[in-house]
Enzyme design. Structure first.
Site, mmCIF file in Angstrom:
data_model
loop_
_atom_site.group_PDB
_atom_site.id
_atom_site.type_symbol
_atom_site.label_atom_id
_atom_site.label_comp_id
_atom_site.label_asym_id
_atom_site.label_seq_id
_atom_site.Cartn_x
_atom_site.Cartn_y
_atom_site.Cartn_z
ATOM 1 N N ASP A 70 0.827 -1.209 0.000
ATOM 2 C CA ASP A 70 0.000 0.000 0.000
ATOM 3 C C ASP A 70 0.858 1.255 0.000
ATOM 4 O O ASP A 70 1.764 1.395 0.822
ATOM 5 C CB ASP A 70 -0.878 0.029 1.260
ATOM 6 C CG ASP A 70 -1.962 -1.038 1.230
ATOM 7 O OD1 ASP A 70 -2.447 -1.335 0.125
ATOM 8 O OD2 ASP A 70 -2.320 -1.553 2.308
ATOM 9 N N HIS A 109 -16.485 4.831 2.311
ATOM 10 C CA HIS A 109 -16.699 5.893 3.305
ATOM 11 C C HIS A 109 -18.181 6.111 3.578
ATOM 12 O O HIS A 109 -18.543 6.916 4.425
ATOM 13 C CB HIS A 109 -16.063 7.203 2.819
ATOM 14 C CG HIS A 109 -14.586 7.081 2.638
ATOM 15 N ND1 HIS A 109 -13.994 7.009 1.398
ATOM 16 C CD2 HIS A 109 -13.589 6.984 3.524
ATOM 17 C CE1 HIS A 109 -12.695 6.873 1.545
ATOM 18 N NE2 HIS A 109 -12.423 6.851 2.832
HETATM 19 N N1 GLN Z 1 -4.645 -2.395 3.172
HETATM 20 C C1 GLN Z 1 -5.213 -1.294 3.887
HETATM 21 C C2 GLN Z 1 -6.631 -1.614 4.323
HETATM 22 O O1 GLN Z 1 -7.313 -2.261 3.603
HETATM 23 C C3 GLN Z 1 -5.222 -0.056 3.045
HETATM 24 C C4 GLN Z 1 -5.738 1.131 3.804
HETATM 25 C C5 GLN Z 1 -5.545 2.428 3.103
HETATM 26 O O2 GLN Z 1 -5.303 2.471 1.917
HETATM 27 N N2 GLN Z 1 -5.659 3.528 3.803
HETATM 28 O O3 GLN Z 1 -7.081 -1.205 5.372
#
Ligand code: GLN
Ligand code: ZN
Length: 763
Positions: A608, A703
């Site tokens: 990420d 969200h």
């Molecule tokens: N792998 C993380 C999750 O799924 C990614 C979170 C993010 O991009 N902020 O929580």
């Protein structure tokens, strides 16, 4: 005599008192008067804490946001909240978050909820402000009451007050013209309101006012530069002294302009623009005060006071009383009090300074300048000892890490083969259908998970018990995903409370505070981990969990890591080496994890980089340097694997237009991004740039509690397929699902999988 002052103080409170007071009020568990009293108490405490300065800031306190407060002072309320007839504080909350408290008293019943104002980042910090809204008809009208009340409050404590407000040019620059009209056309309407405010201050006998104009450290075109001249020519006619405050960077091409404006003082950021101090001192007209920000307001390290004095003493010699000293910017971006920390390792603690300690440093510097270094010899000696202990500490410097950094070469960041060959080998192994489905990593953080974690931390659950609890969660997540029919599974991240902290805790070179909170927006705070030393990975961090998850299924299981740039951008970082070096160290450590996952048979690994974009420097001219080392760091992390291993990355945004070439250069096999809310419009970037690899544009807005329908998802994906060849598309949510509930996630993902099946029939 040198003058000491502060640009702003963190208002959240050493124990986050403001956060809890706000949230209680919003939940209806306290009254508005109680909330206001809590605010007054914090202001009083903070002014007393700053009383040793020659000037303390007034007006820096905000219940929600200082930019929002400025909008209220200027009478610039969005149309949708103008009819509100309750208390102004409730109305401010409505602008900030769509509603105030739940009770009728807050006019919930008569005035109702509204659309919340847009929120965006305050320059290159992690603080978010409420964007002022304009249109061609915007009118301003002064409401000086908040500032005048707070001036009285502060004066009652016997401190010397300096009101702090956002300057008119920066205020316009921060806002958004909803009708695309020219914001600068509003300047002539805005200036009389500022002038009237200054007259109120004059009537109160105020001597100095601080005008924050941080846009002076960004690239400004001629129109905006002219606006500075117009604004300050007009305001200089008032009978009050103006201190123009710039921070977060060097002035560069705005240096001449800043030095020429008809103000009484100029504050510059001597942390980020140390090179410009002499030039500014030489250029400023004779009577103008030069305030230098000598204490870093953005991090948590002690200042090397003797080193600062080396250049500050001669400057004091030439400027005399015209020299002021302060932190580089408002201390809003630092935690409040190091003395609250009970668990921090004593040696590391001795290297740190939070807001209160930073102001103590300022007083020591002033003592040295005014009365000679001997007068503060003890404090200077203690400071020198702390600086030296950090400089030579074996906990900071690890020769093996430095040697590994020196060995970095281009080959380290290069995959064995180019994408097309890799894609072929990967598809032979993974054997995925068209429009493969996956998720971004986390599944709901349930009460059970949080309970197990806190029990484990408190000692009520042993290692084996904790491991068993997490494995139960992983099994559950795997079973749910299999039942849903997803193609590439994840383990769900139950064992992580935060995607950076989780790795920081397992890497050498990181420390954690208990109360190192910094406001992010409203009542929300983050506690960035402290990167203090050379980074190394004592042992594998995620392999056991992923191996366990893989053992529960025959479908491919994605390994899940946080990338080096994101870990860096969400930490307090070292000031004794460039960010790029810290980032490379993180890259090498996470690379080892990637290779261990591969060795354990993990075929798909996601790294990420949620925060890559937010690390972009304020000036565009510095973007390429940042992108160069950021992308290189990602490549070092990711690209040591065999062709057969599929690398994914994820980003929590998709405004890529200006950096798409760098994103492509990361060379991940698959990138997942956030797009569902923008109806795929953000994929515009892919019109002009032929992005070569695979993409998963998010189709589920995580969200929102809304469940996207199958048709909605099919339509979004068809739009995406208009820009990106369908054989390179993935189907996935916008981001991780940890903040959602299983009851929402299951139906949403069901629709997503069904949508993918529909899409497959069309190819
Ligand atoms: N792998 C993380 C999750 O799924 C990614 C979170 C993010 O991009 N902020 O929580
Ligand atoms: Zn995300």
């Amino acid at each position: 005599m040198v003058t000491t002052h502060n640009l702003g103080f963190p208002r959240i409170g050493a124990k986050r008192e403001l956060k809890f007071a706000l949230e209680n009020y919003w939940k209806n568990e306290s009254t508005r008067d109680e909330l206001k009293a809590a605010g007054a108490q914090l202001r009083e405490r903070h002014w007393k804490d700053q009383a040793h300065l020659d000037f303390v800031p007034v007006g820096d306190f905000a219940f929600y946001d200082q930019v929002l407060d400025m909008s209220f002072t200027l009478g610039n309320l969005p149309e949708r909240v103008r009819g509100f007839h309750g208390d102004a504080l409730d109305n401010a909350f409505r602008v900030a978050r769509g509603r105030s408290a739940q009770n009728d008293d807050a006019h919930g019943a008569c005035c109702g909820g509204v659309t919340a104002g847009e929120m965006t980042k305050w320059f290159d910090t992690n603080y978010h402000y409420i964007v002022p809204e304009f249109d061609a008809n915007t009118q301003f009208s002064l409401d000086p009451s908040r500032l005048l009340e707070q001036i009285n409050e502060a004066r009652a404590l016997g401190v010397n007050v300096k009101p702090v407000i956002i300057g008119p040019v920066t205020y316009l620059w921060l806002g958004k013209a909803k009708d695309d009209s020219d914001k600068l056309a509003l300047l002539p309407r805005l200036l009389p309101v500022y002038a009237a405010l200054l007259d109120y201050f004059t009537a109160q006998g105020i001597d100095w006012v601080q005008f924050d104009e941080p846009v002076l450290v960004t690239e400004l075109d001629a129109k905006w530069r002219d606006a500075f001249v117009t604004a300050y020519d007009a305001l200089s006619a008032r009978r009050i002294k103006l201190l123009l405050a710039t921070y977060f960077g060097p002035l560069q091409d705005n240096l001449e302009l800043a030095c020429k404006l008809p103000v009484d003082g100029l504050h510059i950021d001597a942390i980020n623009a140390r090179d410009e101090v002499a030039q500014v001192a030489a250029k400023l007209p004779d009577a103008v005060v030069l305030s230098v920000g000598v204490i870093n307001g953005r991090n948590i390290w002690k200042t090397d006071l003797n080193a600062v004095l080396e250049w500050l003493e001669p400057l004091h010699g030439s400027l005399g009383d015209r020299l002021w000293i302060a932190p580089s910017c408002s201390l809003l971006h630092t935690p409040v009090d190091l003395n609250s920390e009970q668990k921090l390792d004593a040696e590391i603690k001795s290297w740190l300074a939070f807001a209160l300690q930073k102001l103590d440093e300022l007083t020591v510097l002033a003592g040295a300048l005014n009365n000679g270094r001997e007068s503060v010899a003890d404090a200077l000696d203690a400071n020198a000892a702390a600086i030296e202990s950090r400089r030579v500490s074996p906990r900071v410097h690890n020769p093996a890490v430095k040697a590994a950094i020196a060995r970095i070469d281009a080959a380290l960041g290069k995959r064995v083969s180019a994408y097309p060959q890799r894609a072929e080998k990967q598809s032979a192994i993974l054997n995925l259908p068209a429009f493969p489905t996956t998720t971004i990593g986390s599944f709901p953080q349930t009460g059970d998970i949080r309970h197990a974690r806190s029990q484990y931390k408190a000692g009520g659950l042993d290692q084996a018990g904790y491991k068993a609890a997490m494995e139960r969660e992983i099994t559950r997540a795997v079973k749910e995903q299999e039942a849903l029919g997803l193609d590439v599974l994840v383990h769900g991240e139950a064992e992580r409370n935060d995607m950076v902290e989780y790795f920081g805790e397992q890497l050498d070179g990181y420390a954690f505070s208990q109360f190192g909170w910094v406001q992010s927006y409203g009542s929300r705070c983050v506690k960035p981990p402290i990167l203090f030393g050379d980074i190394s990975r004592p042992k594998a961090m995620t392999v056991e969990w992923i191996r366990y998850a893989q053992s529960q299924t025959t479908k491919p299981m994605k390994g899940m890591l946080t990338g080096p740039v994101t870990i860096l951008n969400w930490s307090f970082v070292r000031d004794d080496q460039p960010r790029s070096v810290s980032c490379h160290q993180l890259a090498l450590a996470i690379r080892e994890e990637v290779l261990d996952l591969e060795k354990a048979g993990v075929r798909v690994i996601q790294i990420d980089e949620a925060a890559l974009r937010e690390g972009l420097p304020l000036r565009r001219s510095q973007w390429s340097e940042y992108l160069q080392w950021a992308v290189e760091s990602f490549r070092i992390t990711a690209n040591g694997v065999q062709d057969e291993t599929q690398i994914h990355t994820h980003m929590c945004y998709s405004e890529f237009n200006d950096i798409i070439a760098s994103i492509a250069d990361m060379d991940a096999d698959v990138i997942t991004i956030e797009t569902s809310r923008s109806d795929m419009e953000l994929l515009d970037a892919f019109d002009d740039f032929d992005y070569p690899n695979q993409i998963g544009p998010g189709v589920y807005d995580i969200h929102s509690p809304n469940i996207p329908s199958q048709d909605h998802i099919v339509n979004l994906m068809k739009k995406a397929a208009g820009r990106i060849p369908p054989e390179r598309l993935w189907v996935n949510p916008d981001c991780g699902l940890k903040t959602r509930a299983w009851e929402e996630v299951i139906p949403a993902l069901k629709n997503m999988v069904a949508a993918a099946q529909t899409l497959r029939q069309s190819v």
